[in-house]
Design a protein around this motif. Structure first.
Motif, PDB file in Angstrom:
ATOM      1  N   ARG A  62     -46.612 -12.158 -28.840  1.00  0.00           N
ATOM      2  CA  ARG A  62     -47.606 -11.757 -27.832  1.00  0.00           C
ATOM      3  C   ARG A  62     -48.648 -12.855 -27.655  1.00  0.00           C
ATOM      4  O   ARG A  62     -49.836 -12.589 -27.545  1.00  0.00           O
ATOM      5  N   ALA A  63     -48.176 -14.096 -27.634  1.00  0.00           N
ATOM      6  CA  ALA A  63     -49.083 -15.230 -27.437  1.00  0.00           C
ATOM      7  C   ALA A  63     -48.326 -16.381 -26.811  1.00  0.00           C
ATOM      8  O   ALA A  63     -47.104 -16.507 -26.972  1.00  0.00           O
ATOM      9  N   ILE A  64     -49.056 -17.221 -26.112  1.00  0.00           N
ATOM     10  CA  ILE A  64     -48.477 -18.442 -25.572  1.00  0.00           C
ATOM     11  C   ILE A  64     -48.249 -19.399 -26.732  1.00  0.00           C
ATOM     12  O   ILE A  64     -49.071 -19.493 -27.648  1.00  0.00           O
ATOM     13  N   LEU A 477     -63.194 -10.853 -40.874  1.00  0.00           N
ATOM     14  CA  LEU A 477     -62.688  -9.829 -39.976  1.00  0.00           C
ATOM     15  C   LEU A 477     -62.682 -10.450 -38.585  1.00  0.00           C
ATOM     16  O   LEU A 477     -63.720 -10.906 -38.094  1.00  0.00           O
ATOM     17  N   ILE A 478     -61.520 -10.503 -37.954  1.00  0.00           N
ATOM     18  CA  ILE A 478     -61.405 -11.087 -36.623  1.00  0.00           C
ATOM     19  C   ILE A 478     -61.268  -9.955 -35.610  1.00  0.00           C
ATOM     20  O   ILE A 478     -60.387  -9.093 -35.736  1.00  0.00           O
ATOM     21  N   ILE A 479     -62.149  -9.940 -34.637  1.00  0.00           N
ATOM     22  CA  ILE A 479     -62.201  -8.870 -33.642  1.00  0.00           C
ATOM     23  C   ILE A 479     -61.940  -9.454 -32.256  1.00  0.00           C
ATOM     24  O   ILE A 479     -62.478 -10.498 -31.899  1.00  0.00           O
ATOM     25  N   GLY A 480     -61.114  -8.774 -31.491  1.00  0.00           N
ATOM     26  CA  GLY A 480     -60.848  -9.209 -30.122  1.00  0.00           C
ATOM     27  C   GLY A 480     -60.635  -8.013 -29.218  1.00  0.00           C
ATOM     28  O   GLY A 480     -60.769  -6.858 -29.623  1.00  0.00           O
ATOM     29  N   MET A 481     -60.279  -8.299 -27.985  1.00  0.00           N
ATOM     30  CA  MET A 481     -59.988  -7.248 -27.002  1.00  0.00           C
ATOM     31  C   MET A 481     -58.974  -7.797 -25.999  1.00  0.00           C
ATOM     32  O   MET A 481     -58.743  -9.009 -25.916  1.00  0.00           O
ATOM     33  N   ILE A 488     -54.439 -13.851 -32.033  1.00  0.00           N
ATOM     34  CA  ILE A 488     -55.181 -13.673 -33.280  1.00  0.00           C
ATOM     35  C   ILE A 488     -54.220 -13.485 -34.450  1.00  0.00           C
ATOM     36  O   ILE A 488     -54.404 -14.079 -35.529  1.00  0.00           O
ATOM     37  N   ASP A 489     -53.186 -12.685 -34.262  1.00  0.00           N
ATOM     38  CA  ASP A 489     -52.234 -12.441 -35.351  1.00  0.00           C
ATOM     39  C   ASP A 489     -51.541 -13.733 -35.799  1.00  0.00           C
ATOM     40  O   ASP A 489     -51.334 -13.955 -36.996  1.00  0.00           O
ATOM     41  N   GLU A 490     -51.193 -14.589 -34.852  1.00  0.00           N
ATOM     42  CA  GLU A 490     -50.545 -15.853 -35.231  1.00  0.00           C
ATOM     43  C   GLU A 490     -51.514 -16.781 -35.942  1.00  0.00           C
ATOM     44  O   GLU A 490     -51.140 -17.493 -36.886  1.00  0.00           O
ATOM     45  N   ALA A 491     -52.767 -16.782 -35.509  1.00  0.00           N
ATOM     46  CA  ALA A 491     -53.773 -17.589 -36.208  1.00  0.00           C
ATOM     47  C   ALA A 491     -53.962 -17.080 -37.638  1.00  0.00           C
ATOM     48  O   ALA A 491     -54.116 -17.876 -38.582  1.00  0.00           O
ATOM     49  N   LEU A 569     -57.347 -21.129 -32.210  1.00  0.00           N
ATOM     50  CA  LEU A 569     -58.013 -20.025 -32.921  1.00  0.00           C
ATOM     51  C   LEU A 569     -57.984 -20.268 -34.421  1.00  0.00           C
ATOM     52  O   LEU A 569     -58.975 -20.029 -35.120  1.00  0.00           O
ATOM     53  N   TYR A 570     -56.843 -20.715 -34.901  1.00  0.00           N
ATOM     54  CA  TYR A 570     -56.724 -21.019 -36.330  1.00  0.00           C
ATOM     55  C   TYR A 570     -57.772 -22.049 -36.738  1.00  0.00           C
ATOM     56  O   TYR A 570     -58.492 -21.877 -37.741  1.00  0.00           O
TER      57      TYR A 570
END
Length: 577
Positions: A62-64, A477-481, A488-491, A569-570
C-alpha cells in the motif's frame, strides 16, 4: 525470481499513457498480482508531462516504491524527469523516434524500440501504446495470451478488426524487444502470483460502489479534480438501481439539492475537492441547524485557491472540522484503504441519518485516484440504519405541530418525511423551537444549542483509530491518516532492522476526535511522530488539542504535491529517535 517490481510509463498527456497503464495493469491483475498505482498528471486536458507508476508484488503493498525497475518513455522528457528513480541496472524502453539518450550518471540499459513506426505500419500511430505494452510485457517473460485477453476487453466494443490490429501491435512490440534483448530478462522475472481474484479499483470507484450499497439513489455534484470519477462512476451505475446523477451549475447548488433530497427521504450525496467544499460551507451550516442528514465526500488536493489540482495533499482537515460559521455537530471520517472507502460510505449514510448531522468523508488524491488491489468486498457486512425516522405519528392537539426538534435525552429528535400524516412542522435556518417555529428566546437558544452539540457525545465509528501496537513502551508512535498507512508500515520495517521499536496508529475519525482511545498510546510512547501531507501539521494540532503530549510530538510534513515514499519516512523517523 523476484517478489516485486516497479514499472512506469510516461509521455505527454493525451498520447495514450493512461490506456497503456490500464491494459498493462489489468492483465497483471488477471494473473493475481497485488498492484499499487500512482498517477502523476498535469492540470490540463492535453499536453504536459504525465506518468503512471505501478508496483507489482506477490504480497499486498500500500505504498509507492522508492525506486523503479522499468521505465517506458514516449519522449525524452520522460527519461530526463524519471530516470533518476531507476535502480542500478534498470531498463528504459523508449520510442526510437526521438533518438532516446540515457542521462549522464544513470546506470540503465536502454532499448530503443520503433514504437511509433510499428504502430504506423499497422495503420495509426494511436496504437503505439500497445506496441510499448507488448515490449514491456515480453521483458517480464509473462504469457501474451493473458495480455491479449485484456486487449480484447479494452477494444472489444470497437469490433474484431480493431482488436486484431491491437493484438498484432502487442505481438510486434514483444517480438522486437525479445530479439534485441535476447529473450526475457531473468532479473525481472516475477515469481508466480497466488492467482486469486482481486478487485483493482481506485478509491473513488469504491466510494461510488459504497454509496450504492448504502442505498444512495441521488448524487448532485459539479465536476472537479480529483472527485469527478465518483460522479462518472455513479452516472453509469445509479440508473441500474433506480437512481440518478444531477450535474448542477456549481457546488452551492449541489449541496443544497442534496440537503433537500435528504430532507425528502432519499439518501443523497455530493462530492467535491477543497475549492468546492469552501463554497458549500454556508449550506453545511443549514444542514446542521435543520438537523438534516447530509453526506459529502472531500477528495483533498493541493491548495489554496486552484493550487495544485492534480497533486497530493491533506490540507483540508481544518476546513472540514471548523469551516462553517457558528457551531454545529459534524462528523468527519477518513478512509485509509480501498476497503475503507467502500465500508465508510455505508457508515457515513447511517451516521448522517442516526444523528441527523452532516458527515464528511475525507480522502486525499492518492487514495481517490491511485488504483490498488483489494480483497473482494463482504456484502454481508452491509447494514442500513435510518435512526429515528418515524411513521404513524399519534394525533396532535389542535393548533399543535409535530415536534421535529423535540428535546430528548440523547439530543436526537424524531424525524418524519414530508407528507407523513401528523408530521407537519416548520423548517428554517434561524433558531427555532421544538416545532421549528422561529424563536430567539435566550433560554430556548441555549437549550437548542446544547441539544444539537450534545448529539455526538460518545460517537465512535468502526475503527475510529486503527492500531498496530506490538510494543508497550515503543521508541516511537507513528500516527498518520488517509493514504499514508502503507508507507508508514514499510518505514517501520526498516526501523525495526535498526533496533528501533514503533507502534502505528491511523486516525480514521477526525471529528469528533477520538481522544480517549488515542491517549493511552500517546502516553506510552517516548516520541510521537505525526505524518501528514500539509504544511501546518493539522492532524498533529488536533492531537495536541484533544490529547496533549505536545512536548513529545514531532512532525513529518510534505506539501510539494507528491506522496511520501517509504525511504524518506524511514530517514525522517530515524533522525527523530
Amino acid at each position: 525470481m523476484i517478489s516485486q517490481l516497479s514499472w512506469k510509463i510516461g509521455g505527454q498527456q493525451g498520447e495514450g499513457v493512461e490506456s497503456t497503464d490500464r491494459i498493462f495493469s489489468t492483465a497483471l491483475n488477471r494473473l493475481g498480482y497485488y498492484l499499487y498505482g500512482y498517477r502523476h498528471f498535469s492540470s490540463r486536458i492535453k499536453g504536459g508531462h504525465t506518468n503512471n507508476k505501478i508496483r507489482i508484488s506477490t504480497t499486498p503493498k500500500r505504498a509507492i516504491s522508492d525506486d523503479l525497475d522499468i521505465l517506458v518513455a514516449f519522449d525524452q522528457e520522460t527519461i530526463d524527469l524519471n530516470a533518476r528513480e531507476l535502480r542500478p541496472g534498470g531498463v528504459i524502453v523508449a520510442d526510437a523516434k526521438f533518438d532516446p539518450k540515457v542521462p549522464e550518471g544513470i546506470d540503465a540499459r536502454l532499448f530503443a524500440v520503433p514504437i511509433t513506426a510499428i504502430a504506423e505500419e499497422l495503420g495509426t500511430s494511436l496504437m503505439k501504446n500497445m506496441v510499448a505494452s507488448g515490449a514491456s510485457w515480453a521483458l517480464l517473460g509473462l504469457p501474451l495470451d493473458v495480455f491479449n485477453k485484456a486487449v480484447e476487453e479494452e477494444f472489444g466494443r470497437k469490433g474484431p478488426a480493431i482488436v486484431e490490429k491491437n493484438i498484432e501491435a502487442v505481438r510486434r512490440g514483444a517480438a522486437f524487444i525479445l530479439e534485441q534483448a535476447g529473450g526475457p530478462l531473468e532479473e525481472f522475472r516475477l515469481a508466480p502470483a497466488d492467482g486469486k481474484k482481486k478487485l483493482f479499483i481506485i478509491g473513488n470507484e469504491a466510494i461510488g460502489l459504497g454509496a450504492i450499497a448504502a442505498g444512495c439513489r441521488l448524487m448532485s455534484a459539479y465536476p472537479i479534480t480529483p472527485a469527478s470519477e465518483i460522479m462518472e462512476y455513479l452516472i453509469k451505475k445509479l440508473p441500474k438501481f433506480g437512481g440518478t446523477v444531477v450535474q448542477t451549475e456549481d457546488e452551492i447548488a449541489a449541496v443544497t439539492m442534496a440537503i433537500g433530497a435528504n430532507y425528502a427521504g432519499v439518501r443523497t450525496m455530493t462530492a467535491s475537492a477543497g475549492p468546492g467544499l469552501s463554497l458549500m460551507m454556508e449550506a453545511i451550516g443549514l444542514a446542521g441547524m435543520t438537523e438534516t442528514p447530509l453526506v459529502i465526500v472531500d477528495t483533498q488536493r493541493g491548495g489554496p485557491s486552484t493550487g495544485l489540482p492534480t497533486k497530493q495533499e491533506q490540507s483540508d482537515l481544518n476546513a472540514m472540522v471548523y469551516g462553517t460559521h457558528g457551531e454545529i455537530p459534524k462528523v468527519v471520517i477518513a478512509p485509509a484503504t480501498i476497503e475503507d472507502c467502500f465500508y465508510d460510505m455505508i457508515e457515513a449514510f447511517n451516521v448522517a441519518e442516526e444523528y441527523q448531522v452532516p458527515v464528511i468523508v475525507m480522502t486525499d488524491l492518492q487514495l481517490s485516484l491511485g488504483k490498488q488491489s483489494c480483497e473482494p468486498l463482504d456484502y454481508n457486512k452491509i447494514e442500513i440504519r435510518r435512526g429515528k425516522l418515524v411513521s404513524n405519528v399519534p394525533p396532535l392537539e389542535e393548533n399543535k405541530l409535530f415536534k421535529r426538534y423535540e428535546f430528548t435525552e440523547d439530543g436526537i429528535s424524531p424525524r418524519v418525511l414530508p407528507g407523513e400524516k401528523g408530521g407537519l412542522h416548520h423548517v428554517t435556518g434561524v433558531e427555532h423551537d421544538e416545532e421549528g417555529r422561529p424563536n430567539e428566546n435566550a433560554v430556548n437558544r441555549r437549550k437548542m444549542m446544547d441539544k444539537r452539540l450534545g448529539k455526538l457525545n460518545g460517537i465512535k465509528i468502526r475503527d475510529a483509530i486503527r492500531v498496530d501496537a506490538p510494543h508497550q513502551t515503543p521508541d516511537m508512535l507513528i500516527i498518520g491518516m488517509g493514504s499514508t498507512g502503507g508507507t508508514i508500515d514499510e518505514a517501520r520495517e526498516r526501523l525495526a532492522q535498526d533496533g528501533i521499536t514503533s507502534n502505528h496508529i491511523t486516525v480514521r475519525q477526525i471529528a469528533p476526535f477520538p481522544a480517549d482511545e488515542l491517549a493511552p498510546y500517546v502516553q506510552a510512547a517516548k516520541t510521537v511522530i505525526v505524518i501528514e501531507n500539509n504544511a501546518t501539521a493539522q492532524l498533529a494540532n488536533q492531537i495536541k488539542l484533544h490529547v496533549g503530549g505536545a512536548d513529545k510530538i514531532r512532525n513529518v510534513l510534505k506539501y510539494d504535491g507528491t506522496p511520501f515514499l517509504p525511504a524518506e519516512l524511514y530517514k525522517a523517523c530515524k533522525e527523530m529517535k
